[in-house]
Write a protein that holds these residues in place. Structure first.
Motif, PDB file in Angstrom:
ATOM      1  N   MET A 153       0.857  -1.186   0.000  1.00 53.08           N
ATOM      2  CA  MET A 153       0.000   0.000   0.000  1.00 53.08           C
ATOM      3  C   MET A 153       0.891   1.232   0.000  1.00 53.08           C
ATOM      4  O   MET A 153       1.824   1.344   0.805  1.00 53.08           O
ATOM      5  CB  MET A 153      -0.915   0.019   1.219  1.00 53.08           C
ATOM      6  CG  MET A 153      -2.002  -1.032   1.205  1.00 53.08           C
ATOM      7  SD  MET A 153      -3.156  -0.897  -0.211  1.00 53.08           S
ATOM      8  CE  MET A 153      -3.853   0.750   0.022  1.00 53.08           C
ATOM      9  N   TYR A 154       0.624   2.133  -0.920  1.00 52.45           N
ATOM     10  CA  TYR A 154       1.405   3.368  -1.003  1.00 52.45           C
ATOM     11  C   TYR A 154       0.473   4.494  -1.438  1.00 52.45           C
ATOM     12  O   TYR A 154      -0.138   4.423  -2.509  1.00 52.45           O
ATOM     13  CB  TYR A 154       2.564   3.221  -1.985  1.00 52.45           C
ATOM     14  CG  TYR A 154       3.406   4.469  -2.124  1.00 52.45           C
ATOM     15  CD1 TYR A 154       4.342   4.808  -1.160  1.00 52.45           C
ATOM     16  CD2 TYR A 154       3.225   5.335  -3.209  1.00 52.45           C
ATOM     17  CE1 TYR A 154       5.102   5.960  -1.265  1.00 52.45           C
ATOM     18  CE2 TYR A 154       3.981   6.485  -3.330  1.00 52.45           C
ATOM     19  CZ  TYR A 154       4.915   6.793  -2.352  1.00 52.45           C
ATOM     20  OH  TYR A 154       5.656   7.941  -2.466  1.00 52.45           O
ATOM     21  N   ASN A 155       0.358   5.516  -0.613  1.00 52.58           N
ATOM     22  CA  ASN A 155      -0.487   6.672  -0.892  1.00 52.58           C
ATOM     23  C   ASN A 155      -1.894   6.258  -1.311  1.00 52.58           C
ATOM     24  O   ASN A 155      -2.466   6.798  -2.272  1.00 52.58           O
ATOM     25  CB  ASN A 155       0.140   7.561  -1.967  1.00 52.58           C
ATOM     26  CG  ASN A 155      -0.577   8.909  -2.086  1.00 52.58           C
ATOM     27  OD1 ASN A 155      -1.196   9.371  -1.143  1.00 52.58           O
ATOM     28  ND2 ASN A 155      -0.496   9.528  -3.268  1.00 52.58           N
ATOM     29  N   GLY A 156      -2.456   5.293  -0.607  1.00 55.77           N
ATOM     30  CA  GLY A 156      -3.822   4.889  -0.875  1.00 55.77           C
ATOM     31  C   GLY A 156      -4.009   3.893  -1.989  1.00 55.77           C
ATOM     32  O   GLY A 156      -5.130   3.475  -2.282  1.00 55.77           O
ATOM     33  N   TYR A 157      -2.909   3.487  -2.647  1.00 50.50           N
ATOM     34  CA  TYR A 157      -2.975   2.502  -3.725  1.00 50.50           C
ATOM     35  C   TYR A 157      -2.345   1.187  -3.275  1.00 50.50           C
ATOM     36  O   TYR A 157      -1.301   1.186  -2.607  1.00 50.50           O
ATOM     37  CB  TYR A 157      -2.182   2.968  -4.951  1.00 50.50           C
ATOM     38  CG  TYR A 157      -2.791   4.073  -5.758  1.00 50.50           C
ATOM     39  CD1 TYR A 157      -3.518   3.798  -6.912  1.00 50.50           C
ATOM     40  CD2 TYR A 157      -2.624   5.404  -5.391  1.00 50.50           C
ATOM     41  CE1 TYR A 157      -4.048   4.820  -7.679  1.00 50.50           C
ATOM     42  CE2 TYR A 157      -3.164   6.439  -6.156  1.00 50.50           C
ATOM     43  CZ  TYR A 157      -3.869   6.133  -7.297  1.00 50.50           C
ATOM     44  OH  TYR A 157      -4.397   7.137  -8.056  1.00 50.50           O
ATOM     45  N   GLU A 158      -2.919   0.070  -3.700  1.00 47.56           N
ATOM     46  CA  GLU A 158      -2.241  -1.220  -3.576  1.00 47.56           C
ATOM     47  C   GLU A 158      -1.533  -1.477  -4.900  1.00 47.56           C
ATOM     48  O   GLU A 158      -2.176  -1.630  -5.945  1.00 47.56           O
ATOM     49  CB  GLU A 158      -3.247  -2.336  -3.282  1.00 47.56           C
ATOM     50  CG  GLU A 158      -2.585  -3.687  -3.063  1.00 47.56           C
ATOM     51  CD  GLU A 158      -3.587  -4.807  -2.877  1.00 47.56           C
ATOM     52  OE1 GLU A 158      -3.356  -5.678  -2.034  1.00 47.56           O
ATOM     53  OE2 GLU A 158      -4.606  -4.804  -3.604  1.00 47.56           O
ATOM     54  N   LYS A 159      -0.218  -1.512  -4.857  1.00 48.54           N
ATOM     55  CA  LYS A 159       0.539  -1.583  -6.109  1.00 48.54           C
ATOM     56  C   LYS A 159       1.852  -2.315  -5.894  1.00 48.54           C
ATOM     57  O   LYS A 159       2.321  -2.466  -4.771  1.00 48.54           O
ATOM     58  CB  LYS A 159       0.842  -0.169  -6.616  1.00 48.54           C
ATOM     59  CG  LYS A 159       1.388   0.760  -5.552  1.00 48.54           C
ATOM     60  CD  LYS A 159       2.073   1.976  -6.110  1.00 48.54           C
ATOM     61  CE  LYS A 159       3.477   1.651  -6.513  1.00 48.54           C
ATOM     62  NZ  LYS A 159       4.272   2.815  -6.896  1.00 48.54           N
TER      63      LYS A 159
END
Length: 395
Positions: free
Chosen positions: A288-294
């Motif tokens: 999770m990074y800045n609200g994204y799962e990537k």
């Protein structure tokens, strides 16, 4: 009001690829916690950080020439700089007598973009978090952009050239900036056209973005997030494209996100991570990074390769080796359909991609000149051994 009403079907399928066959979903396949996504500052991108010296003096020096050092990519970036003056302009004082049907208008705008030679087009409502907080060009400045809609325009980087290059040689930046410039040219014309219809519109292209592309491409149904990192992969072009955007208040119907099985595919594949010359792409799981799962990527390593490449201009190795980046032949269209619809076949498709030698350069197709500008003069690039020696001397 003049009666222009027509069903969308009367336009036919203008899309050059069968986008109407894609599975549409309510939300992107990447988990996005909308309220947790923070707007980002363009000045903190990898390229901008290299230019201000965050990654060392050599990359700071190379930042100011890594595109311009090859004459074709230099010509393309010069045109990109010239397009900056056309991104915005006055809006007609009266709204033109156009249809008030958002579905019709969406079809008309797409047809217009395809007439201007776009390769793929999608429309979405503009996510607030897709707007940069601060720009990096024209002296920077805080960005205020309140348009409701975003029109995304994609341009293929050219599959024939991709077959010939090795992923990080002297044509790499030219492939990028051909697509950046062509999509920007289309966006500027389309934005001007919409303003003449009486609605505000602004074009966003390389060297003059006010928006971040990935969230717009996701919501406009032009792809899914992939292992490469902050990259959206299209089911027909793979990652082999660059894009521009028009933001506007012109009422249009929007597209839905798509699901073609890429999250499962990228979880199993990892070919881009294996082949990345800088080791910037992760072999691991999503985070999770800045609200994204990537899937994470190492921005410094990626930037160092693209800016500091001593054996070419830029890098697009991940694009070159991606199994989704293929020409539109009957065979590849069949494999593409299978990868999208038959999950169990994906592991065999990945294996087959290596078996058939995809991702390797075909020197018979090479057409460009390997030239490097040094001290105002175009020269044949030195051999890898000579480059290594000179780089060691500088370091």
């Amino acid at each position: 009001m003049i009666n222009h009403r027509r069903d969308r079907g009367e336009f036919g399928h203008a899309d050059p690829y069968p986008v109407h066959t894609l599975k549409r979903v309510e939300r992107p396949t990447t988990l996005i916690l909308d309220r947790q996504v923070q707007r980002v500052d363009e000045r903190e991108s990898g390229f901008m950080r290299a230019g201000r010296g965050d990654f060392g003096p050599r990359l700071k020096k190379e930042y100011f020439r890594f595109v311009q050092k090859q004459p074709l990519s230099n010509a393309l970036v010069r045109m990109g700089f010239n397009l900056r003056k056309f991104v915005d302009g006055p809006v007609a004082s009266k709204v033109a007598p156009v249809p008030d049907d958002p579905v019709w208008m969406a079809g008309h705008i797409k047809e217009t973009a395809y007439f201007l030679r776009a390769d793929l087009v999608g429309i979405c409502e503009l996510p607030p978090y897709a707007v940069y907080t601060w720009g990096a060009w024209h002296g920077g400045g805080r960005i205020k952009l309140n348009h409701k809609y975003a029109i995304a325009i994609l341009i293929d980087q050219d599959t024939r050239t991709e077959m010939a290059f090795n992923g990080h040689d002297w044509i790499s930046n030219s492939m990028s900036f051909m697509s950046y410039t062509a999509s920007g040219f289309i966006a500027c014309i389309l934005a001007d056209y919409i303003r003449q219809l009486g609605y505000p519109a602004r074009a966003h292209h390389a060297l003059n973005y006010q928006v971040v592309l990935p969230p717009i491409l996701l919501w406009a149904g032009l792809g899914e997030m992939c292992r490469i990192g902050d990259i959206v992969l299209n089911p027909f072009l793979g990652p082999r494209f660059k894009g521009a955007v028009v933001t506007t208040d012109l009422p249009m119907a929007v597209d839905k996100p798509i699901d073609f099985g890429l999250q499962d595919f990228c979880r199993q594949c990892g070919k881009c991570a294996r082949e990345c010359p800088s080791g910037a792409i992760s072999h691991g799981d999503k985070v999770m990074y800045n609200g994204y799962e990537k899937w994470p990527n190492n921005v410094e390593k990626c930037t160092a390769m693209r800016v500091g490449n001593t054996q070419g201009s830029g890098c697009g190795t991940c694009i070159k080796v991606c199994p989704w980046s293929k020409p539109s032949t009957l065979f590849h269209r069949t494999v593409n359909w299978t990868m999208r619809h038959v999950p169990i076949a994906r592991r065999f498709g990945i294996w087959g991609d290596d078996l058939m030698g995809y991702g390797r350069p075909d020197p018979r197709r090479k057409w460009w000149l390997d030239l490097e500008e040094v001290d105002g003069e175009l020269r044949l690039p030195p051999s890898p051994a000579e480059k290594k020696y000179h780089q060691a001397q500088e370091d």
